[in-house]
Design an enzyme around this catalytic site. Structure first.
Site, PDB file in Angstrom:
ATOM      1  N   CYS A   1      -2.742   8.235   1.363  1.00 18.52           N
ATOM      2  CA  CYS A   1      -1.724   8.232   2.407  1.00 18.52           C
ATOM      3  C   CYS A   1      -2.349   7.590   3.629  1.00 18.52           C
ATOM      4  O   CYS A   1      -3.317   8.106   4.185  1.00 18.52           O
ATOM      5  CB  CYS A   1      -1.261   9.651   2.723  1.00 18.52           C
ATOM      6  SG  CYS A   1      -0.012   9.706   4.038  1.00 18.52           S
TER       7      CYS A   1
ATOM      8  N   GLU B   1       4.131   3.656   1.535  1.00 19.37           N
ATOM      9  CA  GLU B   1       3.177   3.186   0.541  1.00 19.37           C
ATOM     10  C   GLU B   1       3.568   1.752   0.192  1.00 19.37           C
ATOM     11  O   GLU B   1       4.734   1.359   0.330  1.00 19.37           O
ATOM     12  CB  GLU B   1       3.186   4.082  -0.701  1.00 19.37           C
ATOM     13  CG  GLU B   1       2.027   3.842  -1.654  1.00 19.37           C
ATOM     14  CD  GLU B   1       0.675   3.934  -0.962  1.00 19.37           C
ATOM     15  OE1 GLU B   1       0.124   2.839  -0.651  1.00 19.37           O
ATOM     16  OE2 GLU B   1       0.191   5.046  -0.718  1.00 19.37           O
TER      17      GLU B   1
END
Length: 221
Positions: free
Chosen positions: A2, A104
């Protein structure tokens, strides 16, 4: 992993969802939170929940150089209990890192397409995190890392790792001041389950951490 996320909820929503009562004079909606920046986090001080800001990128208390934080934005939940940087923190310095989505990048040929991702049916949620304090003669740094896990079926098509998103009924349990062993904390994370996610494409405007604003989350037409 992340490496970027968002938090643009109102203060009232934060109070309601996480049962906190402080006012955040410095709180501002964010659409492109990046490593090295301050993130809103919640800990339990033994008496009540406390919300405040931690710098994203863990600097262990024993580190010689705080620049190590840029290499420690994430920690693998499966092996954190084996790592000197995280083992002790799992027992007593667990935190919630508040978000309403994360980004992402999915590889498509030679390109990477940014996607905005969030749990279905939840406007606000919390990543499982760890925090620590680092000090020298000049300053105190309070920093954190986001715990990650293997991707679920949805995320596998985007990336092989994903942040640990705590179910609503597990958030308080994660930060309660109980004395878990590091192994018990890791087992807790392994058993919390994974919520259903949804995603959509956004512009590569989000690629630069210098960019902010609603343009970061606008669906790509």
């Amino acid at each position: 992993m992340c490496g970027r996320f968002t938090l643009h909820a109102t203060i009232e929503e934060l109070f309601d969802q996480f049962e906190i009562d402080q006012l955040f004079a410095e709180y501002q909606p964010r659409y492109n939170i990046a490593p090295g920046q301050n993130v809103l986090a919640i800990i339990h001080d033994g008496q009540k929940k406390r919300a405040g800001y931690l710098k994203w990128g863990l600097v262990p208390g024993w580190a010689k150089d705080p620049k190590i934080g840029y290499k420690m934005i994430n920690a693998r939940s499966e092996s954190a209990h084996e790592k000197p940087s995280f083992k002790k923190l799992l027992t007593s310095r667990r935190c919630l890192i508040i978000a309403d989505s994360f980004y992402e990048w999915k590889r498509e040929g030679k390109q990477k397409q940014p996607k905005r991702i969030a749990p279905k049916g939840r406007h606000l949620f919390a990543f499982a995190g760890l925090w620590d304090k680092w000090s020298n003669e000049k300053e105190d740094l309070f920093t954190c890392t986001i715990l990650t896990q293997d991707a679920n079926e949805f995320m596998k098509g985007i990336h092989d790792r994903m942040p640990v998103i705590l179910p609503k009924d597990k958030e308080s349990e994660w930060i309660e001041p109980r004395k878990w062993s590091s192994e018990e904390a890791s087992q807790f994370l392994a058993q919390v389950g994974m919520e259903e996610l949804h995603a959509y494409d956004v512009s590569d405007y989000v690629n630069s951490a210098k960019n902010e604003g609603e343009a970061c989350i606008a669906p790509l037409l």
